[in-house]
Every structure is written in structure tokens, then in C-alpha cells.
Design a protein around this motif. Structure first.
Motif, PDB file in Angstrom:
ATOM      1  N   LEU A 291       0.819  -1.216   0.000  1.00 46.56           N
ATOM      2  CA  LEU A 291       0.000   0.000   0.000  1.00 46.56           C
ATOM      3  C   LEU A 291       0.850   1.262   0.000  1.00 46.56           C
ATOM      4  O   LEU A 291       0.371   2.332  -0.399  1.00 46.56           O
ATOM      5  CB  LEU A 291      -0.935   0.000   1.216  1.00 46.56           C
ATOM      6  N   PHE A 292       2.114   1.157   0.433  1.00 46.99           N
ATOM      7  CA  PHE A 292       2.994   2.330   0.432  1.00 46.99           C
ATOM      8  C   PHE A 292       3.278   2.811  -0.989  1.00 46.99           C
ATOM      9  O   PHE A 292       3.688   3.959  -1.186  1.00 46.99           O
ATOM     10  CB  PHE A 292       4.312   1.986   1.135  1.00 46.99           C
ATOM     11  N   GLN A 293       3.029   1.961  -1.989  1.00 43.25           N
ATOM     12  CA  GLN A 293       3.216   2.378  -3.373  1.00 43.25           C
ATOM     13  C   GLN A 293       2.221   3.464  -3.778  1.00 43.25           C
ATOM     14  O   GLN A 293       2.512   4.265  -4.677  1.00 43.25           O
ATOM     15  CB  GLN A 293       3.050   1.173  -4.311  1.00 43.25           C
ATOM     16  N   VAL A 294       1.058   3.506  -3.127  1.00 43.16           N
ATOM     17  CA  VAL A 294       0.043   4.507  -3.481  1.00 43.16           C
ATOM     18  C   VAL A 294       0.527   5.920  -3.173  1.00 43.16           C
ATOM     19  O   VAL A 294       0.558   6.785  -4.065  1.00 43.16           O
ATOM     20  CB  VAL A 294      -1.288   4.200  -2.771  1.00 43.16           C
ATOM     21  N   PRO A 295       0.922   6.236  -1.901  1.00 42.60           N
ATOM     22  CA  PRO A 295       1.420   7.604  -1.660  1.00 42.60           C
ATOM     23  C   PRO A 295       2.709   7.902  -2.426  1.00 42.60           C
ATOM     24  O   PRO A 295       2.960   9.061  -2.774  1.00 42.60           O
ATOM     25  CB  PRO A 295       1.644   7.639  -0.143  1.00 42.60           C
ATOM     26  N   LEU A 296       3.506   6.877  -2.693  1.00 44.38           N
ATOM     27  CA  LEU A 296       4.733   7.099  -3.455  1.00 44.38           C
ATOM     28  C   LEU A 296       4.411   7.548  -4.871  1.00 44.38           C
ATOM     29  O   LEU A 296       4.990   8.530  -5.373  1.00 44.38           O
ATOM     30  CB  LEU A 296       5.562   5.808  -3.487  1.00 44.38           C
ATOM     31  N   ALA A 297       3.480   6.848  -5.535  1.00 45.92           N
ATOM     32  CA  ALA A 297       3.095   7.228  -6.897  1.00 45.92           C
ATOM     33  C   ALA A 297       2.400   8.584  -6.914  1.00 45.92           C
ATOM     34  O   ALA A 297       2.656   9.420  -7.788  1.00 45.92           O
ATOM     35  CB  ALA A 297       2.188   6.155  -7.504  1.00 45.92           C
ATOM     36  N   VAL A 298       1.511   8.816  -5.929  1.00 44.70           N
ATOM     37  CA  VAL A 298       0.802  10.102  -5.864  1.00 44.70           C
ATOM     38  C   VAL A 298       1.789  11.236  -5.621  1.00 44.70           C
ATOM     39  O   VAL A 298       1.676  12.325  -6.206  1.00 44.70           O
ATOM     40  CB  VAL A 298      -0.274  10.065  -4.763  1.00 44.70           C
ATOM     41  N   GLY A 299       2.795  11.009  -4.766  1.00 38.03           N
ATOM     42  CA  GLY A 299       3.772  12.043  -4.468  1.00 38.03           C
ATOM     43  C   GLY A 299       4.592  12.428  -5.683  1.00 38.03           C
ATOM     44  O   GLY A 299       4.749  13.622  -5.991  1.00 38.03           O
ATOM     45  N   PHE A 300       5.117  11.429  -6.386  1.00 36.87           N
ATOM     46  CA  PHE A 300       5.898  11.716  -7.591  1.00 36.87           C
ATOM     47  C   PHE A 300       5.047  12.416  -8.652  1.00 36.87           C
ATOM     48  O   PHE A 300       5.477  13.382  -9.290  1.00 36.87           O
ATOM     49  CB  PHE A 300       6.482  10.421  -8.162  1.00 36.87           C
ATOM     50  N   THR A 301       3.828  11.913  -8.841  1.00 32.36           N
ATOM     51  CA  THR A 301       2.961  12.491  -9.871  1.00 32.36           C
ATOM     52  C   THR A 301       2.576  13.924  -9.537  1.00 32.36           C
ATOM     53  O   THR A 301       2.577  14.805 -10.405  1.00 32.36           O
ATOM     54  CB  THR A 301       1.699  11.630 -10.035  1.00 32.36           C
ATOM     55  N   SER A 302       2.260  14.186  -8.254  1.00 26.99           N
ATOM     56  CA  SER A 302       1.881  15.544  -7.848  1.00 26.99           C
ATOM     57  C   SER A 302       3.046  16.504  -8.021  1.00 26.99           C
ATOM     58  O   SER A 302       2.859  17.664  -8.426  1.00 26.99           O
ATOM     59  CB  SER A 302       1.423  15.547  -6.387  1.00 26.99           C
ATOM     60  N   LEU A 324      -3.144  15.880 -16.438  1.00 28.64           N
ATOM     61  CA  LEU A 324      -3.675  14.842 -15.563  1.00 28.64           C
ATOM     62  C   LEU A 324      -4.070  13.591 -16.326  1.00 28.64           C
ATOM     63  O   LEU A 324      -4.140  12.494 -15.746  1.00 28.64           O
ATOM     64  CB  LEU A 324      -4.885  15.395 -14.795  1.00 28.64           C
ATOM     65  N   ILE A 325      -4.295  13.717 -17.633  1.00 24.70           N
ATOM     66  CA  ILE A 325      -4.757  12.568 -18.408  1.00 24.70           C
ATOM     67  C   ILE A 325      -3.677  11.498 -18.538  1.00 24.70           C
ATOM     68  O   ILE A 325      -3.965  10.303 -18.628  1.00 24.70           O
ATOM     69  CB  ILE A 325      -5.233  13.031 -19.811  1.00 24.70           C
ATOM     70  N   PHE A 326      -2.400  11.905 -18.499  1.00 25.99           N
ATOM     71  CA  PHE A 326      -1.321  10.937 -18.693  1.00 25.99           C
ATOM     72  C   PHE A 326      -1.156   9.975 -17.517  1.00 25.99           C
ATOM     73  O   PHE A 326      -1.059   8.762 -17.723  1.00 25.99           O
ATOM     74  CB  PHE A 326      -0.021  11.667 -19.005  1.00 25.99           C
ATOM     75  N   PRO A 327      -1.111  10.446 -16.249  1.00 26.19           N
ATOM     76  CA  PRO A 327      -1.056   9.469 -15.148  1.00 26.19           C
ATOM     77  C   PRO A 327      -2.292   8.584 -15.059  1.00 26.19           C
ATOM     78  O   PRO A 327      -2.182   7.409 -14.686  1.00 26.19           O
ATOM     79  CB  PRO A 327      -0.885  10.340 -13.897  1.00 26.19           C
ATOM     80  N   LEU A 328      -3.461   9.129 -15.414  1.00 24.95           N
ATOM     81  CA  LEU A 328      -4.675   8.305 -15.380  1.00 24.95           C
ATOM     82  C   LEU A 328      -4.611   7.208 -16.441  1.00 24.95           C
ATOM     83  O   LEU A 328      -4.976   6.046 -16.166  1.00 24.95           O
ATOM     84  CB  LEU A 328      -5.907   9.184 -15.599  1.00 24.95           C
ATOM     85  N   MET A 329      -4.150   7.555 -17.645  1.00 23.50           N
ATOM     86  CA  MET A 329      -4.001   6.536 -18.683  1.00 23.50           C
ATOM     87  C   MET A 329      -2.965   5.501 -18.283  1.00 23.50           C
ATOM     88  O   MET A 329      -3.135   4.296 -18.516  1.00 23.50           O
ATOM     89  CB  MET A 329      -3.597   7.195 -20.007  1.00 23.50           C
ATOM     90  N   ALA A 330      -1.852   5.964 -17.684  1.00 25.96           N
ATOM     91  CA  ALA A 330      -0.800   5.034 -17.278  1.00 25.96           C
ATOM     92  C   ALA A 330      -1.289   4.089 -16.188  1.00 25.96           C
ATOM     93  O   ALA A 330      -0.946   2.897 -16.185  1.00 25.96           O
ATOM     94  CB  ALA A 330       0.417   5.823 -16.797  1.00 25.96           C
ATOM     95  N   LEU A 331      -2.100   4.617 -15.250  1.00 23.65           N
ATOM     96  CA  LEU A 331      -2.639   3.763 -14.189  1.00 23.65           C
ATOM     97  C   LEU A 331      -3.535   2.681 -14.780  1.00 23.65           C
ATOM     98  O   LEU A 331      -3.434   1.500 -14.398  1.00 23.65           O
ATOM     99  CB  LEU A 331      -3.423   4.626 -13.198  1.00 23.65           C
ATOM    100  N   MET A 332      -4.403   3.044 -15.717  1.00 21.44           N
ATOM    101  CA  MET A 332      -5.288   2.065 -16.349  1.00 21.44           C
ATOM    102  C   MET A 332      -4.499   1.058 -17.175  1.00 21.44           C
ATOM    103  O   MET A 332      -4.736  -0.149 -17.092  1.00 21.44           O
ATOM    104  CB  MET A 332      -6.312   2.774 -17.230  1.00 21.44           C
TER     105      MET A 332
END
Length: 462
Positions: A291-302, A324-332
Motif C-alpha cells: 500500500l505504500f506504493q500509493v502515496p509514493l506514486a501520488v507524491g511523484f505524480t503531484s 492529468l490525463i497521462f497518469p490516469l491513462m498510465a494507471l489504467m
């Protein structure tokens, strides 16, 4: 003259595709002439059962060790061709490598997946080396490269997070649901990619015709308005823009993202407890690190989103694209890639094309993202005791050579015809082949589970 050259390229490529599809099957049936033909009883049930029996015999023949045999050589040739085609689109080719290694070479899915990670890494190294070259114009000024590092930085953290989420979903979802999702998404992506390719082709044709009709040739190629005629320049590329230097800072950010996720994977290990630190499989520590990957990805992206760096991309409406469309596409794309077990490179490429990123930038940027994701997978396989590392490195080298050859041929074709849409069509070809091969492979597995009475519902993640 351009049409004649194009026909010559097609005539040279056609025998390769025929060999790619027909040779493995003809060789196999020639070796097993003493068995009954597969189509004696033209029923779907009999056909599937015969196919499963053939696959089982091939796996038993190969065993757990990859032997130097006719199926292995045929698999290497097919992987060479698949890698040369995939390299043009910068999408790795894992969707082709896994079916080739399982269907032709007879490897089980686990070993084939580890081989595929090394093979994609080999091909992506060739792509990255080719695309990171510094180029100068006639005046000696450095041109801007094809890789869009802003898109890569925005996409990579969420893609790595999505892959982790997708891997968990892969354990939870039943095989039939994964097969349906894969078929639907890949058919849609193939259709959209080919549609974009046709659109780019028509645009290029219109611009070529406009240039020919609107300019009168004078002397040795100088038009009457004083411009040099250059009808064969790629119309969809972004080369030629001045660049102040190599973007070392952005590349270091990508490396930092890679190391951050790699350390988590290294400490956490896999669901079987294989890691550098003894940890209960699927225990509290395992899920806490996951679950620590979530704040890590959000932190880098922000951090990247709130920076003032512009994204040099125009959408279909010729207006700037929301970052914002690029991280959303990458997540999907990462999540779907993790579910299907093929990585996210092949899935994010059509999405980038859909929002208006040019073919050459899409291929170069995807190849960089594929490099980081595939190397992480390869290192994890090594750390957790991968078998047959030597054979995997041999296949990786084959894909490296094939990627170099594919890049050179495609770039020369683009320079010759001014058709960057060839990159889009190469992506479409790989996706179409992957859709057919992997969907067929999944259908066979689902049928085998059905006739054997295996559980076909949702499962626990551990």
C-alpha cells in the motif's frame, strides 16, 4: 516512384509474415505425420481437445529445461520477427513472446513470463539507445530528441502502481473474466490504433499532394518561393526543434522513481515470502509495503503535475492536453497489463496516440517506459531464483539484434516515404497478433479448467 518502392517493401515483408504464421505449424505436423489429423471430426469440442493434447505433448517433450531442438529454433526465429516488428512501435512485444514460447517452444507459462521479461528488456535497450542519440542540424545546433520525458515522468509512477494493482487482480479474477477483458480491450485498442494509422496516412498523403501541386520545381530542387523541396520528410515527427542539451535532470527523476519502487519490491518480496527480509507471506508487513506504493506514486505524480513544465502535445482539437490525463491513462494501462501479464507498454501506446501524441514520439516515449518496467521485472526474476538464466539472456540478445534491425528498417522507410504512420501500423499489427494468440491461449485454458471441473470463481489474493 514512391509507390514502387512501397510495393517492393511489401513484397519483401510478405514472405516473412507467411513464414511467421505457417512454418511452425507445417514443421510440427510434418514431425507428427503418424498421428491422426486434427480435423477428422470437425467439431469445436474435438478441435479444442486435440489442441490441448498437442500442447501437453509439447510441454512434456520440452520439460522444465529449454532444449536445443527444432521447436526452440522455430521459437527463436518467430521471436526475432516479433521483436523486429514490435521495436518500431516501442511496445516491447511481450504479448507475442509469451504465446510463442508456450505454444511453439513448449515452455510453461511461468518460465515463459520470465523469459519474456528478459526479451522485452533486450529489445527496449536497443530502442532506448537509438532514441537517446543526440542529433544536430546543418548549422551544428542540437535537435530535440523524440522522447517526451515529461510524459514519461508523469506516466511511469502510476504505471508501476497500476501493474502492482493488476497483479493482485490477476490472482483474484477467474481465468474466463481475464480472457474476456483482454479480448474486449485489445480488440478496441487495435481498432482505434488502426483507425489512427489510416487517419495519419490520409493526412500525410494530402500534405504530400499539396506540396507537389503547390510548388513548381525550379533548377535543382529549389521551389519558386525559395524553399528547398523535401517531400519525403516525416510529416508527423518532431525532429528539428532546437534543444539546449540532454535532459539529465528528467532522466534522473525517472531513475529515482525506478529505484523507489524497486526497493519496495525488493524488501516486500512476492506472495510466497521470497524477499531480502524474512516476512510472512501476505502478512501485515507485506500489505503495508504494497500500500505504500500509493502515496509514493501520488507524491511523484503531484510533484510533476504542479511543476511549471509544459507538455508539448496537442490533442485532436489542436489544443493543449490536460497533464492529468497521462497518469490516469498510465494507471489504467498498468493495471490492465498486470491483469493480463504483459506489462503496460502495449496498452498505453494506443492511448497516447488517441490523445494526439505523434507516432514517433509515442514509440520513443513508450520504449523508455517499457525499459524501466521490464528491467524491474527482470531483476525481480533474478533475485527470486529464476531458472535457465543463460537461455533467457540468449533470447534477450536475439531480441536486441532484431530490435536494432527493425528500427533501422522502419526509420529508413519513414525517411524514404515520409510516412510516420508506419509506426502506428506496426503497433496495430502487434496488437492484432497478440489479441488472436493470447485470447486463443486463454480460451484453451478456460476450456481445460471447465472439462476438468476446476474452480472457476473469484479467489483470494493470497
Amino acid at each position: 516512384m514512391n509507390i514502387q518502392n512501397l510495393l517492393r517493401y511489401v513484397s519483401l515483408a510478405l514472405p516473412i509474415f507467411i513464414f511467421f504464421f505457417i512454418t511452425p505449424h507445417t514443421q510440427y505436423h510434418a514431425h507428427h505425420d503418424h498421428q491422426q489429423p486434427i480435423f477428422n471430426d470437425l467439431t469445436v469440442h474435438t478441435f479444442i481437445n486435440k489442441t490441448l493434447q498437442w500442447k501437453t505433448r509439447l510441454v512434456k517433450f520440452q520439460g522444465h529445461q529449454l532444449k536445443l531442438s527444432t521447436p526452440t529454433i522455430l521459437a527463436a526465429i518467430c521471436c526475432f520477427i516479433a521483436s523486429s516488428i514490435s521495436s518500431a512501435g516501442g511496445i516491447g512485444g511481450g504479448g507475442l513472446f509469451i504465446p510463442i514460447l508456450t505454444i511453439i517452444a513448449g515452455l510453461d507459462l511461468k518460465i515463459a513470463s520470465s523469459f519474456s521479461a528478459f526479451m522485452v528488456t533486450g529489445g527496449s535497450i536497443a530502442n532506448v539507445m537509438y532514441n537517446l542519440r543526440t542529433k544536430t542540424d546543418k548549422s551544428g545546433r542540437m535537435k530535440k530528441g523524440l522522447v517526451d520525458y515529461d510524459i514519461a515522468i508523469l506516466s511511469e509512477p502510476c504505471m508501476l502502481l497500476g501493474v502492482s494493482v493488476g497483479v493482485v487482480c490477476n490472482h483474484v479474477f477467474p481465468e474466463w473474466l481475464i480472457t474476456i477483458l483482454f479480448a474486449v480491450f485489445l480488440v478496441w485498442s487495435t481498432f482505434k490504433t488502426c483507425s489512427n494509422g489510416v487517419g495519419y496516412w490520409k493526412t500525410e498523403t494530402a500534405k504530400h499532394n499539396e506540396s507537389r501541386n503547390g510548388c513548381e520545381k525550379v533548377g535543382n530542387g529549389v521551389t519558386k518561393n525559395g524553399e528547398i523541396e523535401n517531400l519525403r520528410e516525416p510529416l508527423m515527427g518532431v525532429e528539428g526543434k532546437e534543444n539546449s542539451g540532454f535532459p539529465w535532470k528528467k532522466l534522473m527523476v525517472l531513475v529515482m522513481v525506478w529505484f523507489s519502487f524497486f526497493i519496495i519490491y525488493l524488501i516486500r518480496g512476492n506472495s510466497y515470502g521470497q524477499g531480502v527480509i524474512p516476512m510472512k507471506p501476505c502478512g501485515v508487513g507485506y500489505w503495508t509495503l504494497s500500500l505504500f506504493q500509493v502515496p509514493l506514486a501520488v507524491g511523484f505524480t503531484s510533484w510533476i503535475l504542479f511543476s511549471k513544465q509544459p507538455i508539448e502535445c496537442l490533442g485532436p482539437n489542436k489544443q493543449g492536453v490536460n497533464k492529468l490525463i497521462f497518469p490516469l491513462m498510465a494507471l489504467m494501462a498498468g493495471a490492465l497489463g498486470g491483469v493480463f501479464g504483459i506489462g503496460g507498454g502495449m496498452l498505453i501506446s494506443p492511448l497516447l496516440l488517441q490523445v494526439g501524441v505523434t507516432p514517433e514520439v509515442t514509440a520513443a516515449t513508450c520504449s523508455l517506459m517499457v525499459f524501466f518496467s521490464s528491467t524491474m521485472s527482470a531483476f525481480q526474476y533474478l533475485l527470486f531464483g529464476m531458472e535457465q538464466t543463460g537461455a533467457a539472456l540468449v533470447f534477450s540478445f536475439i531480441c536486441f539484434i532484431a530490435s536494432v534491425l527493425g528500427l533501422v528498417v522502419v526509420q529508413k522507410a519513414i525517411k524514404e516515404f515520409g510516412r510516420a504512420s508506419l509506426i502506428v501500423f506496426s503497433i496495430g499489427i502487434v496488437m492484432a497478433l497478440s489479441a488472436v494468440l493470447l485470447t486463443s491461449f486463454g480460451v484453451l485454458d478456460v476450456w481445460q479448467d471447465y472439462i476438468s471441473g476446476s474452480y472457476m470463481g473469484f479467489k483470494m489474493p493470497c
